[in-house]
Design a protein around this motif. Structure first.
Motif, short mmCIF file in Angstrom:
data_model
loop_
_atom_site.label_atom_id
_atom_site.label_comp_id
_atom_site.label_asym_id
_atom_site.label_seq_id
_atom_site.Cartn_x
_atom_site.Cartn_y
_atom_site.Cartn_z
N LYS A 22 0.86 -1.20 0.00
CA LYS A 22 0.00 0.00 0.00
C LYS A 22 0.89 1.23 0.00
CE LYS A 22 -4.28 -1.67 1.87
NZ LYS A 22 -3.85 -3.08 1.87
N GLY A 23 0.64 2.11 -0.96
CA GLY A 23 1.40 3.36 -0.99
C GLY A 23 2.70 3.26 -1.76
N LYS A 24 3.10 2.07 -2.24
CA LYS A 24 4.30 2.01 -3.09
C LYS A 24 4.02 2.87 -4.33
CE LYS A 24 7.58 -0.92 -5.49
NZ LYS A 24 8.32 -2.16 -5.54
N ARG A 25 4.97 3.75 -4.64
CA ARG A 25 4.72 4.71 -5.73
C ARG A 25 5.20 4.16 -7.06
NH1 ARG A 25 8.10 9.49 -3.73
NH2 ARG A 25 9.46 7.69 -3.45
N LEU A 26 4.32 4.25 -8.03
CA LEU A 26 4.57 3.63 -9.33
C LEU A 26 4.33 4.63 -10.46
CD1 LEU A 26 5.10 0.61 -9.89
CD2 LEU A 26 2.67 0.34 -10.33
N THR A 27 5.27 4.65 -11.42
CA THR A 27 5.05 5.42 -12.65
C THR A 27 4.87 4.42 -13.78
OG1 THR A 27 6.19 7.45 -12.02
CG2 THR A 27 6.28 6.86 -14.35
N ILE A 28 3.87 4.65 -14.62
CA ILE A 28 3.64 3.71 -15.72
C ILE A 28 3.72 4.44 -17.06
CG2 ILE A 28 2.08 2.00 -16.74
CD1 ILE A 28 0.93 1.48 -13.99
N LEU A 29 4.73 4.07 -17.85
CA LEU A 29 4.86 4.62 -19.20
C LEU A 29 4.22 3.60 -20.14
CD1 LEU A 29 8.67 5.57 -18.98
CD2 LEU A 29 6.69 6.92 -18.25
N GLY A 30 3.27 4.06 -20.95
CA GLY A 30 2.51 3.13 -21.79
C GLY A 30 1.29 2.63 -21.04
N SER A 31 0.66 3.50 -20.24
CA SER A 31 -0.42 3.08 -19.34
C SER A 31 -1.69 2.67 -20.07
CB SER A 31 -0.74 4.20 -18.35
OG SER A 31 -1.24 5.33 -19.04
N THR A 32 -1.85 3.09 -21.33
CA THR A 32 -3.09 2.79 -22.06
C THR A 32 -2.99 1.49 -22.87
OG1 THR A 32 -2.26 4.17 -23.85
CG2 THR A 32 -3.77 5.21 -22.28
N GLY A 33 -1.84 0.85 -22.84
CA GLY A 33 -1.65 -0.37 -23.63
C GLY A 33 -2.04 -1.63 -22.88
N SER A 34 -1.76 -2.76 -23.50
CA SER A 34 -2.12 -4.05 -22.94
C SER A 34 -1.41 -4.28 -21.60
CB SER A 34 -1.76 -5.13 -23.96
OG SER A 34 -1.71 -6.37 -23.37
N ILE A 35 -0.10 -4.06 -21.56
CA ILE A 35 0.63 -4.22 -20.29
C ILE A 35 0.23 -3.11 -19.31
CG2 ILE A 35 2.94 -4.04 -19.22
CD1 ILE A 35 2.75 -6.63 -20.65
N GLY A 36 0.13 -1.89 -19.80
CA GLY A 36 -0.17 -0.75 -18.93
C GLY A 36 -1.52 -0.91 -18.22
N THR A 37 -2.55 -1.32 -18.95
CA THR A 37 -3.87 -1.44 -18.31
C THR A 37 -3.89 -2.61 -17.31
OG1 THR A 37 -4.58 -2.66 -20.27
CG2 THR A 37 -5.23 -0.36 -20.16
N ASN A 38 -3.21 -3.70 -17.65
CA ASN A 38 -3.08 -4.81 -16.69
C ASN A 38 -2.33 -4.34 -15.44
OD1 ASN A 38 -4.14 -7.50 -17.40
ND2 ASN A 38 -3.03 -7.14 -19.30
N ALA A 39 -1.28 -3.54 -15.67
CA ALA A 39 -0.46 -3.08 -14.54
C ALA A 39 -1.28 -2.20 -13.61
CB ALA A 39 0.75 -2.31 -15.06
#
Ligand code: NDP
Ligand code: MG
Length: 406
Positions: A22-39
């Motif tokens: 909880k609270g681990k900070r994450l940046t997602i590059l490619g958030s709208t793609g197949s991996i990004g949405t799963n992530a």
């Protein structure tokens, strides 16, 4: 450089149970793609905080993601799309940036982990930006390592950060290598490949297949570029290069075996001929979650594996004469220097042309093969050289494609 932390064996067993993300900070590059949405689904279940999101131009989806996950920074590579997004989210305290500067700004923003899941070698500079900012990187974007392997590995060594694989085969190997002795005594890595939609087909049969047919992958639901790479088997060639850099294993000690069921995700053979493999249902949530929680394991929202339901698992040698992407990548990595970057660029350009119906399916492989014929300058380890070769090869591939008679 090794992605395996030898100290993780010392993690006390109680820690595995009590670990809280909880609270681990994450940046997602490619958030709208197949991996990004799963992530994002995985991150939400784990209770992670999202620092920044980035994509190319999917304004509708990233707006929904911003409203749900409330990052402080959002990036759209396309300037026009970013301007549109700025208007749409003006009621929220989120900064909107654009272009390569924006991607690198997101990658470098203060966070605990950067997941790079953009498609293509456009991900190289953001990966370096994240590393140089001292962030661990969960890497789905394999083109980063194919085009810029030595540069990325050197940068990670210098910054003392970890590259955690997300690609299912590499995550499998990473998992098999946990707690292995310091020299790891690795004899061989064996990457499994589903064989894609055209397993068993001849070159003649593949000449006129359509993008729609090539996009029908039997086991995995992925973005269009990697799905075409799986159909040509270029994906496995790229993965040999990816594994070569991630695990510091020579390409000649990395084999490929066709495994239609996609249950065994990859295999490590040790010097005593003992073999370890990682198995699971084909669902990217497992490697994505492992990259976020490593070295810990938590419950994951995927189907458990039922071996009796499967009955049997099959393995075959790949047809290297029809699916020549594997050998092209082997040659590129053996030649070294800028050749892997050239092969990657030719492939990215050729796949895009095939998806636009401008070339045939087998032309992808032919165009990629021809990229080995360039006389490229000596590689001095500068990222600018990679970017220059990438630009030149893309332009040249498009020019060559115009001359192909169909
Ligand atoms: P998708 O095509 O589904 O998604 C690509 C993502 O990258 C989208 O968010 C897209 O944004 C974004 N993007 C594309 N170009 C840019 C750019 N110039 N700047 C910023 N963002 C950009 O691909 P996948 O999720 O399938 O694959 C992503 C990466 O992960 C690839 O390198 C692939 O090889 C690798 N991978 C994927 C697997 C999978 O199961 N999907 C498995 C193993 C590895 P937008 O939506 O706005 O266009
Ligand atoms: Mg893979």
């Amino acid at each position: 450089m090794t992605v395996v932390d030898e100290n993780i064996c010392e993690v006390k067993s109680a820690d595995y149970i009590n670990m809280d993300f909880k609270g681990k900070r994450l940046t997602i590059l490619g958030s709208t793609g197949s991996i990004g949405t799963n992530a994002l689904e995985v991150a939400e279940k784990l209770g992670c905080t999202i620092t920044a999101l980035a994509a190319h131009s999917n304004v509708e989806l990233i707006e929904r993601q911003i409203r749900r996950f409330r990052p402080s920074l959002a990036v759209l590579f396309s300037e026009q799309a970013a301007a549109d997004l700025k208007q749409r989210v003006r009621d929220l305290p989120v900064k909107v940036s654009t272009g390569m500067d924006g991607l690198c700004e997101a990658a470098a923003a203060d966070t605990d982990l950067v997941l790079n899941s953009v498609v293509g070698m456009i991900g190289l500079m953001p990966t370096l930006a994240a590393i140089n900012a001292g962030h661990n990187v969960a890497l789905a974007n394999k083109e980063t390592l194919v085009a810029g392997g030595p540069v990325v590995i050197n940068a990670a060594e210098r910054s003392g950060v970890k590259l955690i694989p997300v690609d299912s085969e590499h995550s499998a190997i990473f998992q098999c290598l946990q707690c292995s002795p310091p020299n790891r005594a690795v004899k061989r890595l064996i990457l499994t490949a589903s064989g894609g939609p055209f397993f068993g087909k001849s070159e003649q049969e593949l000449e006129f297949v359509s993008p729609k047919e090539a996009l029908r992958h039997p086991n995995w639901k992925m973005g269009s570029k990697i799905t075409i790479d799986s159909a040509t088997m270029m994906n496995k060639g790229l993965e040999i290069i990816e594994a070569r850099w991630l695990f510091d294993v020579k390409a000649e000690n990395i084999d490929v075996v066709i495994h239609r069921e996609s249950i065994v995700h990859s295999i490590v053979e040790f010097s005593d001929n003992s073999v370890l493999a990682q198995l699971g249902v084909p669902d990217m949530k497992i490697p994505i979650q492992y990259a976020i929680t490593w070295p810990f394991r938590l419950e994951c929202d995927v189907k458990p594996l039922d071996l009796t339901e499967l009955g049997a698992l099959s393995f075959y040698p790949p047809d290297l004469r029809t699916f020549r992407g594997i050998e092209v990548c082997r040659k590129a990595v053996a030649t070294g220097g800028l050749y892997p970057a050239a092969v990657n660029a030719a492939n990215e350009a050729a796949v895009a042309l095939f998806l636009e119906n401008k070339i045939g399916f087998m032309d992808i492989t032919r165009l990629v093969e021809s990229s080995l014929e360039y006389s490229l300058p000596e590689f001095g380890g500068r990222v600018e050289q990679i970017l220059e070769v990438d630009r030149m090869v893309r332009e040249d591939t498009i020019a060559k494609a115009k001359k192909i008679k169909r």
